[in-house]
Design an enzyme around this catalytic site. Structure first.
Site, PDB file in Angstrom:
ATOM      1  N   ASP A 330       0.875  -1.174   0.000  1.00  0.00           N
ATOM      2  CA  ASP A 330       0.000   0.000   0.000  1.00  0.00           C
ATOM      3  C   ASP A 330       0.916   1.229   0.000  1.00  0.00           C
ATOM      4  O   ASP A 330       2.096   1.126   0.354  1.00  0.00           O
ATOM      5  CB  ASP A 330      -0.873  -0.033   1.254  1.00  0.00           C
ATOM      6  N   ASP A 524      -1.749  -0.790   5.990  1.00  0.00           N
ATOM      7  CA  ASP A 524      -2.032  -0.284   7.335  1.00  0.00           C
ATOM      8  C   ASP A 524      -3.467   0.196   7.528  1.00  0.00           C
ATOM      9  O   ASP A 524      -3.856   0.542   8.636  1.00  0.00           O
ATOM     10  CB  ASP A 524      -1.077   0.870   7.675  1.00  0.00           C
TER      11      ASP A 524
END
Length: 628
Positions: A330, A524
């Site tokens: 990400d 996250d």
């Protein structure tokens, strides 16, 4: 109930150890007795006392497992028990006693090795704080159980004590030792409204904090939950060994009488010698060393990673890291720091060195009135400029404006800029993925400012390491293509997916698995959760959302992406050690069987070689505790 069970197991273990050493004392005493009958009796007593653990566990586990699975599933200890009583049968009392002493001793060493690894991880459990000083409405405090604290409660933390739960600092500043949570050795300087974590230690003066998480929902509680899962989640190798162990033992039990018959009728060894060699065969073919090839090493690897701020839910995930061929990241909060920083300041020609400080102070004084992330970044950049007490107007979607010396100043997005030079620069900056804001003076653009969420420290080094390991890197981001491509180019990522929605992230992971094989995902946020679940190994950042941490297979507690390199190195070393152990264990068995066939292996030597190989395998696995 669980606590009572642990205490019961502890007492049983202590009793068995006492019986073992009592048997060892009897065995030693037998050396000083000349009467053969008493020697025989003392050696048999040694087998019963020191072998009580082996005999009990062997037959109990065999009976329980066989009933559960509706078949015959013998425990490896059964082989040793049969061999020991077989030695008694052929009047080799000394050899039988020696066999049990060394086998049981090796078994206790294996238990100690596994317990040591588990203790290294379970030290985290002791960080839980039982009581807290709850501040009452009248300013006094009372001691309450941490489980009774509610969100919004004020708690007093004394110097040198552990912080009872997660919250935010209410006082102006504090110094906190967070190494047990983050792995960071240096104390952290905190200011008002900064996060503080339960289990960490207050190194400064007494301070007040506000509770933000209930006791079961703290970072420490989540760590302990991760730790508890490591106890049952074993590697694929260990699962295979556990599955084939009863099959292997059955084969040995079938081959043993065949070995005896071959000795009598094929090799003319005679009845007594054939029985003796059959007992040796049972000893040397016992898969004790093979059974210890993986678990001690895997638990040691998990312990090593935990001490370095890397937590995994089981050794199977640690082992899988070595097989990963593609790593997907990400962007925000994983590759990047998660907050913008100022990258470029471009001044119009009308601004010179004489008036530049005025405009810098103007920007600082405007932005200090806002809490927007862009404003926070600009304030940090211009923090050394002089403050001007301005009457600032904030308009959502428009920006900040004020009047100085009858001129209107406005900070906002680029709009209808007539200056071709500025226009071209805005286009270039936006293609680089940067956010552009402009200071206008009476609607004339005079300063361009760019901001960007930049990459974390050491990320390029990590990507370079993965490339050297022939691992493909992929960036999966919801950001626009310009931004994702620019960040990927800066850090050296191979492949980019931009403008991606959460459900599309999961689909991309599935495609990567089809194309490359074993896949790792690092993220996250809540939007990363589906992809973290789909990946063969999902790792979340320690500062990530609760959902991301809950569904992932591992956590980097310091939010440090460079930990990926260390994780890969540990996984590679673990695989190497397990393979070394398996080759060594089976090599020893093969060697001892061949020596036995040629009559060159007596029972005491067989016992020493066989059980010695088990101890060496365990000690080799414990090398995983050492930091690389």
């Amino acid at each position: 109930m669980e606590k009572q069970q642990k205490q019961h197991n502890h007492h049983d273990h202590k009793l068995l150890l006492i019986l073992y050493f009592l048997g060892l004392s009897v065995f030693i005493g037998a050396f000083f007795i000349e009467n053969e009958t008493w020697k025989m009796i003392l050696n048999i007593v040694t087998i019963v006392l020191s072998g009580s653990h082996v005999i009990y566990e062997g037959f109990k586990d065999t009976v329980v497992t066989s009933i559960e699975k509706k078949g015959f599933y013998p425990n490896v200890h059964v082989l040793m028990t049969i061999a020991a009583f077989g030695a008694i049968f052929i009047h080799e009392y000394y050899e039988g006693a020696m066999l049990i002493l060394i086998f049981a001793g090796a078994h206790y060493i294996e238990d100690y090795a596994e317990d040591k690894s588990k203790r290294e991880i379970s030290k985290l459990m002791n960080l839980n704080v039982p009581l807290a000083r709850l501040i009452l409405n009248d300013g006094t405090f009372k001691m309450v159980k941490v489980e009774e604290l509610q969100i919004g409660d004020k708690v007093l933390c004394l110097t040198g004590e552990q912080i009872p739960t997660d919250g935010i600092l209410s006082d102006e500043e504090a110094t906190i030792d967070e190494h047990m949570i983050t792995g960071e050795s240096m104390p952290k300087e905190k200011i008002k409204n900064d996060k503080v974590y339960g289990g960490t230690i207050n190194l400064s003066k007494d301070f007040v904090m506000e509770v933000t998480h209930l006791a079961h929902d703290t970072v420490l509680a989540k760590i302990i939950h991760l730790v508890s899962q490591t106890q049952t989640n074993i590697s694929r190798t260990a699962k295979v060994i556990k599955k084939i162990e009863p099959i292997y033992v059955n084969i040995v039990l079938i081959l043993a009488p065949i070995f005896y018959l071959a000795g009598v009728y094929l090799f003319d060894w005679g009845h007594d010698e054939s029985i003796y060699r059959m007992m040796v065969f049972l000893i040397v073919t016992s898969p004790c060393a093979l059974a210890a090839t993986d678990i001690p090493a895997s638990l040691s690897a998990i312990s090593n990673l935990a001490k370095n701020g890397i937590l995994f839910k089981g050794s199977n995930y640690v082992s899988l890291v070595n097989d990963v061929r593609v790593v997907a990241f990400d962007k925000t909060g994983t590759i990047t720091k998660g907050k913008p920083v100022v990258m470029d300041i471009v001044y119009a020609n009308s601004i010179n060195e004489n008036n530049k400080s005025f405009y810098n102070s103007l920007i600082y004084s405007l932005e200090v009135k806002s809490t927007h992330p862009i404003a926070i970044a600009l304030v940090e950049y211009f923090k050394n400029e002089k403050f001007m007490d301005l009457d600032v107007e904030q308009m959502i979607g428009y920006g900040l404006s004020t009047k100085v010396n009858e001129k209107l100043y406005h900070i906002g997005k680029p709009k209808s800029i007539k200056d071709d030079n500025f226009n071209n620069q805005v286009e270039v900056f936006q293609k680089e993925g940067k956010t552009v804001v402009v200071l206008y003076e009476d609607d004339n653009p005079i300063i361009l400012m760019t901001l960007m969420d930049i990459e974390k420290d050491n990320i390029k080094e990590t990507i370079d390491f993965l490339r050297k390991e022939n691992i493909t890197t992929v960036l999966i981001s919801g950001d626009q293509t310009y931004t994702a491509d620019y960040i990927a180019h800066r850090v050296g990522i191979d492949k980019v997916y931009a403008n991606v929605l959460p459900d599309q992230k999961q689909q991309i992971i599935e495609e990567l698995k089809q194309e490359y094989g074993y896949t790792m995902m690092l993220g996250d946020g809540i939007n990363d959760a589906p992809a973290l679940v789909s990946a063969d190994v999902g790792i979340s950042m320690g500062d990530g959302t609760d959902i991301a941490i809950d569904v992932s297979d591992g956590v980097f507690m310091k939010n440090d992406i460079s930990k990926l390199k260390y994780t890969k190195q540990i996984s590679k070393k673990l695989r190497r050690i397990v393979i070394e152990n398996m080759i060594f264990a089976m090599g020893v068995v093969l060697f001892l069987v061949i020596m036995n066939v040629f009559g060159l292996m007596r029972m005491p030597i067989a016992v020493v070689f066989h059980e010695g190989s088990t101890v060496l395998v365990i000690l080799n696995g414990l090398r995983m505790l050492k930091r690389l």
